[in-house]
Every structure is written in C-alpha cells, then in structure tokens.
Scaffold this motif. Structure first.
Motif, PDB file in Angstrom:
ATOM      1  N   ALA A  93       4.587  -0.159  11.964  1.00 31.56           N
ATOM      2  CA  ALA A  93       5.682  -0.444  12.909  1.00 31.56           C
ATOM      3  C   ALA A  93       6.727  -1.333  12.242  1.00 31.56           C
ATOM      4  CB  ALA A  93       5.121  -1.113  14.164  1.00 31.56           C
ATOM      5  N   LEU A  94       6.275  -2.294  11.463  1.00 34.62           N
ATOM      6  CA  LEU A  94       7.191  -3.217  10.804  1.00 34.62           C
ATOM      7  C   LEU A  94       8.059  -2.515   9.763  1.00 34.62           C
ATOM      8  CD1 LEU A  94       8.152  -6.137  10.451  1.00 34.62           C
ATOM      9  CD2 LEU A  94       6.278  -6.453   8.806  1.00 34.62           C
ATOM     10  N   ILE A  95       7.467  -1.654   8.950  1.00 31.18           N
ATOM     11  CA  ILE A  95       8.285  -0.990   7.919  1.00 31.18           C
ATOM     12  C   ILE A  95       9.215   0.052   8.525  1.00 31.18           C
ATOM     13  CG2 ILE A  95       6.733  -1.503   6.008  1.00 31.18           C
ATOM     14  CD1 ILE A  95       5.823   1.428   6.052  1.00 31.18           C
ATOM     15  N   GLU A  96       8.912   0.537   9.723  1.00 32.27           N
ATOM     16  CA  GLU A  96       9.834   1.451  10.405  1.00 32.27           C
ATOM     17  C   GLU A  96      11.118   0.735  10.800  1.00 32.27           C
ATOM     18  OE1 GLU A  96       9.928   4.803  10.924  1.00 32.27           O
ATOM     19  OE2 GLU A  96       8.214   4.778   9.566  1.00 32.27           O
ATOM     20  N   ARG A  97      11.014  -0.537  11.164  1.00 37.07           N
ATOM     21  CA  ARG A  97      12.205  -1.257  11.629  1.00 37.07           C
ATOM     22  C   ARG A  97      12.786  -2.206  10.589  1.00 37.07           C
ATOM     23  NH1 ARG A  97       7.932  -3.840  14.645  1.00 37.07           N
ATOM     24  NH2 ARG A  97       7.880  -6.059  14.153  1.00 37.07           N
ATOM     25  N   THR A  98      12.170  -2.247   9.381  1.00 35.72           N
ATOM     26  CA  THR A  98      12.640  -3.152   8.333  1.00 35.72           C
ATOM     27  C   THR A  98      12.803  -2.373   7.028  1.00 35.72           C
ATOM     28  OG1 THR A  98      11.261  -4.832   9.413  1.00 35.72           O
ATOM     29  CG2 THR A  98      12.230  -5.418   7.285  1.00 35.72           C
ATOM     30  N   PRO A  99      13.968  -1.779   6.817  1.00 38.94           N
ATOM     31  CA  PRO A  99      14.177  -0.933   5.632  1.00 38.94           C
ATOM     32  C   PRO A  99      13.922  -1.665   4.307  1.00 38.94           C
ATOM     33  CG  PRO A  99      15.994  -0.667   7.176  1.00 38.94           C
ATOM     34  CD  PRO A  99      15.145  -1.792   7.692  1.00 38.94           C
ATOM     35  N   GLY A 100      14.278  -2.939   4.208  1.00 38.81           N
ATOM     36  CA  GLY A 100      14.057  -3.668   2.960  1.00 38.81           C
ATOM     37  C   GLY A 100      12.585  -3.803   2.630  1.00 38.81           C
ATOM     38  N   LEU A 101      11.771  -4.040   3.636  1.00 40.19           N
ATOM     39  CA  LEU A 101      10.318  -4.138   3.427  1.00 40.19           C
ATOM     40  C   LEU A 101       9.754  -2.777   3.055  1.00 40.19           C
ATOM     41  CD1 LEU A 101       7.767  -5.863   3.411  1.00 40.19           C
ATOM     42  CD2 LEU A 101       7.543  -5.389   5.866  1.00 40.19           C
ATOM     43  N   ARG A 102      10.246  -1.743   3.701  1.00 37.71           N
ATOM     44  CA  ARG A 102       9.786  -0.380   3.378  1.00 37.71           C
ATOM     45  C   ARG A 102      10.080  -0.060   1.909  1.00 37.71           C
ATOM     46  NH1 ARG A 102       8.851   3.431   6.761  1.00 37.71           N
ATOM     47  NH2 ARG A 102       8.501   5.539   6.098  1.00 37.71           N
ATOM     48  N   THR A 103      11.278  -0.406   1.457  1.00 35.73           N
ATOM     49  CA  THR A 103      11.661  -0.158   0.069  1.00 35.73           C
ATOM     50  C   THR A 103      10.764  -0.938  -0.886  1.00 35.73           C
ATOM     51  OG1 THR A 103      13.946   0.287   0.717  1.00 35.73           O
ATOM     52  CG2 THR A 103      13.559  -0.304  -1.590  1.00 35.73           C
ATOM     53  N   ALA A 104      10.518  -2.209  -0.589  1.00 38.27           N
ATOM     54  CA  ALA A 104       9.643  -3.029  -1.442  1.00 38.27           C
ATOM     55  C   ALA A 104       8.239  -2.440  -1.487  1.00 38.27           C
ATOM     56  CB  ALA A 104       9.607  -4.463  -0.935  1.00 38.27           C
ATOM     57  N   TYR A 105       7.733  -1.993  -0.356  1.00 37.49           N
ATOM     58  CA  TYR A 105       6.406  -1.386  -0.268  1.00 37.49           C
ATOM     59  C   TYR A 105       6.347  -0.101  -1.104  1.00 37.49           C
ATOM     60  CZ  TYR A 105       2.392   0.920   2.001  1.00 37.49           C
ATOM     61  OH  TYR A 105       1.204   1.558   2.262  1.00 37.49           O
ATOM     62  N   GLU A 106       7.362   0.733  -0.970  1.00 36.19           N
ATOM     63  CA  GLU A 106       7.393   1.978  -1.740  1.00 36.19           C
ATOM     64  C   GLU A 106       7.453   1.700  -3.233  1.00 36.19           C
ATOM     65  OE1 GLU A 106      10.732   3.944   0.059  1.00 36.19           O
ATOM     66  OE2 GLU A 106       9.496   4.748   1.702  1.00 36.19           O
ATOM     67  N   GLU A 107       8.235   0.695  -3.641  1.00 31.11           N
ATOM     68  CA  GLU A 107       8.308   0.328  -5.057  1.00 31.11           C
ATOM     69  C   GLU A 107       6.957  -0.143  -5.574  1.00 31.11           C
ATOM     70  OE1 GLU A 107      11.516  -2.490  -5.312  1.00 31.11           O
ATOM     71  OE2 GLU A 107      13.038  -0.939  -4.994  1.00 31.11           O
ATOM     72  N   LYS A 108       6.242  -0.917  -4.771  1.00 35.47           N
ATOM     73  CA  LYS A 108       4.907  -1.378  -5.178  1.00 35.47           C
ATOM     74  C   LYS A 108       3.936  -0.209  -5.292  1.00 35.47           C
ATOM     75  CE  LYS A 108       5.503  -5.784  -5.706  1.00 35.47           C
ATOM     76  NZ  LYS A 108       5.273  -6.437  -6.981  1.00 35.47           N
ATOM     77  N   LEU A 109       4.039   0.760  -4.402  1.00 39.42           N
ATOM     78  CA  LEU A 109       3.173   1.941  -4.492  1.00 39.42           C
ATOM     79  C   LEU A 109       3.461   2.735  -5.765  1.00 39.42           C
ATOM     80  CD1 LEU A 109       3.093   3.283  -0.825  1.00 39.42           C
ATOM     81  CD2 LEU A 109       1.254   2.135  -2.074  1.00 39.42           C
ATOM     82  N   ILE A 110       4.728   2.858  -6.110  1.00 30.98           N
ATOM     83  CA  ILE A 110       5.106   3.568  -7.332  1.00 30.98           C
ATOM     84  C   ILE A 110       4.587   2.812  -8.558  1.00 30.98           C
ATOM     85  CG2 ILE A 110       7.072   4.251  -8.776  1.00 30.98           C
ATOM     86  CD1 ILE A 110       8.515   4.893  -6.060  1.00 30.98           C
ATOM     87  N   GLU A 111       4.723   1.488  -8.560  1.00 34.28           N
ATOM     88  CA  GLU A 111       4.182   0.674  -9.657  1.00 34.28           C
ATOM     89  C   GLU A 111       2.674   0.888  -9.792  1.00 34.28           C
ATOM     90  OE1 GLU A 111       5.040  -3.494  -9.236  1.00 34.28           O
ATOM     91  OE2 GLU A 111       7.192  -3.133  -9.053  1.00 34.28           O
ATOM     92  N   ARG A 112       1.989   0.928  -8.651  1.00 32.98           N
ATOM     93  CA  ARG A 112       0.530   1.114  -8.673  1.00 32.98           C
ATOM     94  C   ARG A 112       0.168   2.483  -9.233  1.00 32.98           C
ATOM     95  NH1 ARG A 112      -3.416  -0.150  -3.589  1.00 32.98           N
ATOM     96  NH2 ARG A 112      -5.319   0.587  -4.529  1.00 32.98           N
TER      97      ARG A 112
END
Length: 169
Positions: A93-112
């Motif tokens: 729910a949080l990443i749906e309403r917070t684009p900056g957090l979603r982007t940071a999360y996606e970047e971390k997944l790509i790094e992983r």
C-alpha cells in the motif's frame, strides 16, 4: 522515509537472531538502518550463505512474500541490527502511494538480482582465490564486517581454504 516510519515497526535485533526460518511464509520486509543480515540455507548439514545485506537494503524472502510460498532459506542477523519491519500488505500500500519509495525498492531489487547473477557466474568461472579477490575489490564492506566462516560459506569454500587464500594475498 517518514511515511515508512509511520507504518513500520522500528526493531533492535540482537546478533545471531533468526528473523525467518526455511519453510515459513514471509510476511515481513526489513529495511536496515544499521547492521548486517544474511540469507542462508542448509545443505548436507552445512550452512551456505548466499547474500549479505547492510544499511539501506530491503530484505525479505521476496519469492515467499510475493507468492505466499514457504521460504527456501533463513534470514539471520550477523551483528546487532536496527531495522524497520513492515508487513507485506502495509508495504505494498505504501509503495503504491509513494513513487520515490517504489523506485528505491525497485532499484534495490535490481541490485540484488545483479548480485545473484555475479555470484552465480563467479562460482562457475573463477577459482576460489579469484572469487575472494573479486570480493575484496567489489565488496570490501563484507570482508571488513562479516566473520570469516560466513565469507567462506558465501565463496563456496571452507574456512581453512579461505585462511590459506588470505595468507597468500
């Protein structure tokens, strides 16, 4: 980050604490503020570490959390750790309403994903000494902060072999 803190629980986690056990479904994602966690599993009675996480990293058994399947590995703290723990539904729910957090999360997944790819290729192509030298060059934080027996496990060698390699370098 402010929105994350509102829905997450700040946790202080002692060293050597199991946060997720193999066979359990993951319902929590962690964002490390300070400390180190590792992912590992057991094979033939041996502890096999395949990833380390430090400050700023998101950590979970992502497949387990996303698909609600039993985890294939354990999540454990290596050193005393401070982290935000957030339930899966609250995080989505949080990443749906917070684009900056979603982007940071996606970047971390790509790094992983990239880290897993590098580890996989290194295990196939490189000798144990080359794997250690590559780790020294690319992730000196691991060498500085993680006990040798976990590093040896991560490199796919015994602690004795790692000690010999370190003496040669």
């Amino acid at each position: 980050m402010d929105e994350l803190r509102q829905v997450a629980e700040a946790r202080t986690i002692p060293a050597k604490t199991i946060l997720l056990r193999e066979g359990r479904v993951a319902h929590t994602l962690y964002l490390i503020r300070k400390g180190c966690l590792r992912l590992f599993f057991y094979k033939d009675g041996r502890d096999i570490t395949f990833q380390f996480f430090f400050e700023g990293d998101f950590v979970a058994s992502f497949e387990s959390m996303h698909q609600q399947r039993p985890s294939l590995f354990y999540l454990e703290s290596i050193e005393p750790t401070e982290a935000y723990a957030i339930r899966k539904d609250d995080f989505y729910a949080l990443i749906e309403r917070t684009p900056g957090l979603r982007t940071a999360y996606e970047e971390k997944l790509i790094e992983r994903f990239h880290a897993y790819q590098q580890l996989f290729l290194s295990r196939i192509k490189n000798t144990p000494q080359q794997r250690y030298e590559e780790l020294l060059a690319t992730r000196p934080d691991i060498v500085r902060r993680v006990p040798q027996h976990y590093i040896a496990s991560y490199l796919g060698i015994t602690p004795v072999s790692l000690s010999r390699i370190r003496n040669r370098i």
